[in-house]
Design a protein around this motif. Sequence first.
Motif, PDB file in Angstrom:
ATOM      1  N   ARG A 171      20.770 147.626   7.158  1.00  0.00           N
ATOM      2  CA  ARG A 171      19.613 148.235   6.473  1.00  0.00           C
ATOM      3  C   ARG A 171      19.673 147.902   4.970  1.00  0.00           C
ATOM      4  O   ARG A 171      18.650 147.623   4.355  1.00  0.00           O
ATOM      5  CB  ARG A 171      19.656 149.758   6.708  1.00  0.00           C
ATOM      6  CG  ARG A 171      18.522 150.523   6.087  1.00  0.00           C
ATOM      7  CD  ARG A 171      17.226 150.433   6.896  1.00  0.00           C
ATOM      8  NE  ARG A 171      16.153 151.147   6.215  1.00  0.00           N
ATOM      9  CZ  ARG A 171      15.006 150.600   5.834  1.00  0.00           C
ATOM     10  NH1 ARG A 171      14.755 149.340   6.089  1.00  0.00           N
ATOM     11  NH2 ARG A 171      14.102 151.311   5.214  1.00  0.00           N
ATOM     12  N   ARG A 172      20.884 147.924   4.407  1.00  0.00           N
ATOM     13  CA  ARG A 172      21.058 147.602   2.990  1.00  0.00           C
ATOM     14  C   ARG A 172      20.611 146.159   2.721  1.00  0.00           C
ATOM     15  O   ARG A 172      19.869 145.904   1.769  1.00  0.00           O
ATOM     16  CB  ARG A 172      22.530 147.756   2.579  1.00  0.00           C
ATOM     17  CG  ARG A 172      22.809 147.397   1.125  1.00  0.00           C
ATOM     18  CD  ARG A 172      24.306 147.307   0.848  1.00  0.00           C
ATOM     19  NE  ARG A 172      24.956 146.200   1.543  1.00  0.00           N
ATOM     20  CZ  ARG A 172      24.920 144.931   1.157  1.00  0.00           C
ATOM     21  NH1 ARG A 172      24.245 144.587   0.071  1.00  0.00           N
ATOM     22  NH2 ARG A 172      25.529 143.995   1.851  1.00  0.00           N
ATOM     23  N   ILE A 173      21.035 145.238   3.594  1.00  0.00           N
ATOM     24  CA  ILE A 173      20.678 143.823   3.422  1.00  0.00           C
ATOM     25  C   ILE A 173      19.154 143.649   3.507  1.00  0.00           C
ATOM     26  O   ILE A 173      18.549 142.938   2.702  1.00  0.00           O
ATOM     27  CB  ILE A 173      21.403 142.959   4.486  1.00  0.00           C
ATOM     28  CG1 ILE A 173      22.914 142.942   4.209  1.00  0.00           C
ATOM     29  CG2 ILE A 173      20.853 141.543   4.518  1.00  0.00           C
ATOM     30  CD1 ILE A 173      23.759 142.384   5.324  1.00  0.00           C
ATOM     31  N   GLU A 174      18.564 144.365   4.467  1.00  0.00           N
ATOM     32  CA  GLU A 174      17.118 144.317   4.679  1.00  0.00           C
ATOM     33  C   GLU A 174      16.378 144.782   3.411  1.00  0.00           C
ATOM     34  O   GLU A 174      15.450 144.113   2.936  1.00  0.00           O
ATOM     35  CB  GLU A 174      16.825 145.289   5.825  1.00  0.00           C
ATOM     36  CG  GLU A 174      15.590 145.060   6.645  1.00  0.00           C
ATOM     37  CD  GLU A 174      15.556 146.104   7.767  1.00  0.00           C
ATOM     38  OE1 GLU A 174      14.764 147.054   7.644  1.00  0.00           O
ATOM     39  OE2 GLU A 174      16.355 145.996   8.720  1.00  0.00           O
ATOM     40  N   LEU A 175      16.825 145.928   2.866  1.00  0.00           N
ATOM     41  CA  LEU A 175      16.173 146.482   1.670  1.00  0.00           C
ATOM     42  C   LEU A 175      16.430 145.609   0.448  1.00  0.00           C
ATOM     43  O   LEU A 175      15.548 145.441  -0.399  1.00  0.00           O
ATOM     44  CB  LEU A 175      16.667 147.914   1.420  1.00  0.00           C
ATOM     45  CG  LEU A 175      16.121 148.966   2.392  1.00  0.00           C
ATOM     46  CD1 LEU A 175      16.840 150.299   2.196  1.00  0.00           C
ATOM     47  CD2 LEU A 175      14.619 149.161   2.208  1.00  0.00           C
ATOM     48  N   ASP A 176      17.627 145.050   0.353  1.00  0.00           N
ATOM     49  CA  ASP A 176      17.978 144.141  -0.742  1.00  0.00           C
ATOM     50  C   ASP A 176      17.030 142.941  -0.759  1.00  0.00           C
ATOM     51  O   ASP A 176      16.542 142.522  -1.803  1.00  0.00           O
ATOM     52  CB  ASP A 176      19.405 143.628  -0.531  1.00  0.00           C
ATOM     53  CG  ASP A 176      20.340 144.088  -1.633  1.00  0.00           C
ATOM     54  OD1 ASP A 176      19.849 144.712  -2.596  1.00  0.00           O
ATOM     55  OD2 ASP A 176      21.551 143.816  -1.521  1.00  0.00           O
ATOM     56  N   THR A 177      16.819 142.376   0.441  1.00  0.00           N
ATOM     57  CA  THR A 177      15.948 141.211   0.584  1.00  0.00           C
ATOM     58  C   THR A 177      14.519 141.577   0.201  1.00  0.00           C
ATOM     59  O   THR A 177      13.854 140.855  -0.552  1.00  0.00           O
ATOM     60  CB  THR A 177      15.992 140.701   2.047  1.00  0.00           C
ATOM     61  OG1 THR A 177      17.362 140.535   2.417  1.00  0.00           O
ATOM     62  CG2 THR A 177      15.248 139.399   2.211  1.00  0.00           C
ATOM     63  N   LEU A 178      14.066 142.727   0.724  1.00  0.00           N
ATOM     64  CA  LEU A 178      12.714 143.204   0.428  1.00  0.00           C
ATOM     65  C   LEU A 178      12.549 143.408  -1.079  1.00  0.00           C
ATOM     66  O   LEU A 178      11.538 143.000  -1.661  1.00  0.00           O
ATOM     67  CB  LEU A 178      12.450 144.511   1.191  1.00  0.00           C
ATOM     68  CG  LEU A 178      11.111 145.198   0.936  1.00  0.00           C
ATOM     69  CD1 LEU A 178       9.945 144.293   1.332  1.00  0.00           C
ATOM     70  CD2 LEU A 178      11.025 146.521   1.695  1.00  0.00           C
ATOM     71  N   LEU A 179      13.562 144.004  -1.705  1.00  0.00           N
ATOM     72  CA  LEU A 179      13.501 144.284  -3.137  1.00  0.00           C
ATOM     73  C   LEU A 179      13.430 142.978  -3.943  1.00  0.00           C
ATOM     74  O   LEU A 179      12.660 142.874  -4.905  1.00  0.00           O
ATOM     75  CB  LEU A 179      14.718 145.114  -3.553  1.00  0.00           C
ATOM     76  CG  LEU A 179      14.665 145.771  -4.926  1.00  0.00           C
ATOM     77  CD1 LEU A 179      13.443 146.658  -5.074  1.00  0.00           C
ATOM     78  CD2 LEU A 179      15.937 146.584  -5.165  1.00  0.00           C
ATOM     79  N   GLY A 180      14.199 141.999  -3.523  1.00  0.00           N
ATOM     80  CA  GLY A 180      14.165 140.683  -4.177  1.00  0.00           C
ATOM     81  C   GLY A 180      12.763 140.084  -4.101  1.00  0.00           C
ATOM     82  O   GLY A 180      12.223 139.583  -5.106  1.00  0.00           O
ATOM     83  N   ASP A 181      12.155 140.170  -2.898  1.00  0.00           N
ATOM     84  CA  ASP A 181      10.801 139.638  -2.695  1.00  0.00           C
ATOM     85  C   ASP A 181       9.792 140.380  -3.580  1.00  0.00           C
ATOM     86  O   ASP A 181       8.921 139.757  -4.202  1.00  0.00           O
ATOM     87  CB  ASP A 181      10.382 139.789  -1.225  1.00  0.00           C
ATOM     88  CG  ASP A 181      11.199 138.885  -0.304  1.00  0.00           C
ATOM     89  OD1 ASP A 181      11.899 137.991  -0.830  1.00  0.00           O
ATOM     90  OD2 ASP A 181      11.147 139.083   0.927  1.00  0.00           O
ATOM     91  N   LEU A 182       9.925 141.718  -3.621  1.00  0.00           N
ATOM     92  CA  LEU A 182       8.969 142.525  -4.389  1.00  0.00           C
ATOM     93  C   LEU A 182       9.096 142.266  -5.889  1.00  0.00           C
ATOM     94  O   LEU A 182       8.101 142.209  -6.604  1.00  0.00           O
ATOM     95  CB  LEU A 182       9.182 144.019  -4.094  1.00  0.00           C
ATOM     96  CG  LEU A 182       8.681 144.500  -2.724  1.00  0.00           C
ATOM     97  CD1 LEU A 182       9.133 145.931  -2.473  1.00  0.00           C
ATOM     98  CD2 LEU A 182       7.158 144.408  -2.644  1.00  0.00           C
ATOM     99  N   ARG A 183      10.320 142.093  -6.351  1.00  0.00           N
ATOM    100  CA  ARG A 183      10.520 141.825  -7.786  1.00  0.00           C
ATOM    101  C   ARG A 183       9.916 140.475  -8.162  1.00  0.00           C
ATOM    102  O   ARG A 183       9.345 140.323  -9.248  1.00  0.00           O
ATOM    103  CB  ARG A 183      12.018 141.883  -8.133  1.00  0.00           C
ATOM    104  CG  ARG A 183      12.497 143.327  -8.269  1.00  0.00           C
ATOM    105  CD  ARG A 183      13.983 143.401  -8.512  1.00  0.00           C
ATOM    106  NE  ARG A 183      14.413 144.781  -8.716  1.00  0.00           N
ATOM    107  CZ  ARG A 183      15.635 145.228  -8.477  1.00  0.00           C
ATOM    108  NH1 ARG A 183      16.561 144.394  -8.020  1.00  0.00           N
ATOM    109  NH2 ARG A 183      15.952 146.489  -8.696  1.00  0.00           N
TER     110      ARG A 183
END
Length: 265
Positions: free
Chosen positions: A69-81
Amino acid sequence: MDDDAHHPRPCPPSIREPPLKAAPHDQLTLLDLADRDARLGQLAHRRRALPELAVLTEAVADEARLNDRRIELDTLLGDLRRELRQAEAEVEQVRARRDRDEQRLSSGAITNPKDLTNLEHEMQALQRRITTLEDNELEVMDRVETTEADLSGVMAELERARAKVADVTAARDAAFADLDAERDRVAAERADLAARLGEPLLATYEKVRAQYGSGAAALRARRCEGCRLEINGADLREIAGLPDDEVVRCPECSRILVRTIESGL
Ligand SMILES: [Zn+2]
């Protein structure tokens, strides 16, 4: 179960097979040996069935799930930034164009009324575009903040899960260490006992143990302590008539049957 002892068996095993002689004292030692083997078996079972093992499996699975879940959110956060930086750049680009138009307008360089009207229309369109892009930028910013909050929640949960894995691992290792120390102690006692026995008796014991899971049992109150079955009268009479140094086998479970003063013969 006891009734089975009185039923005729299709092929009754001999109580003197293979024929073997051993001092009564050595036969009694077999009981101590069987006790140590049983305890070693129990210790091995406790090691396999340790409650910490199930708790640890669950804790490791929790940790893995949270880490995914952390990796998933990390990836999402990178995309959003990245999306946010693009949105900011777009707003800047359109603002710069509007500012240039504003400068042209205020410089008084444009005098043709049609050109002025076109320029004003363009500036209005640019302003609408800026508003739309700023709304988009705010929306992406919101998503970044929500995702950051989700991620920090998951990170806190992950920390707790990692701490639990570490705690349970330590508890398991401590339990292993206790069981292994006990196993080593019992194994040393067993080695001492085995060293006292002659090879034919020990070899027979080991063979029976390999075949039936347990090598020897006491005959106590006319009952085999291994299989708990009562020995029938005819077999008991035969056993009672044998010399003390004759090694006998339980007719029910095939363990070496050790006569004691409590055998009831
Ligand atoms: Zn038996």
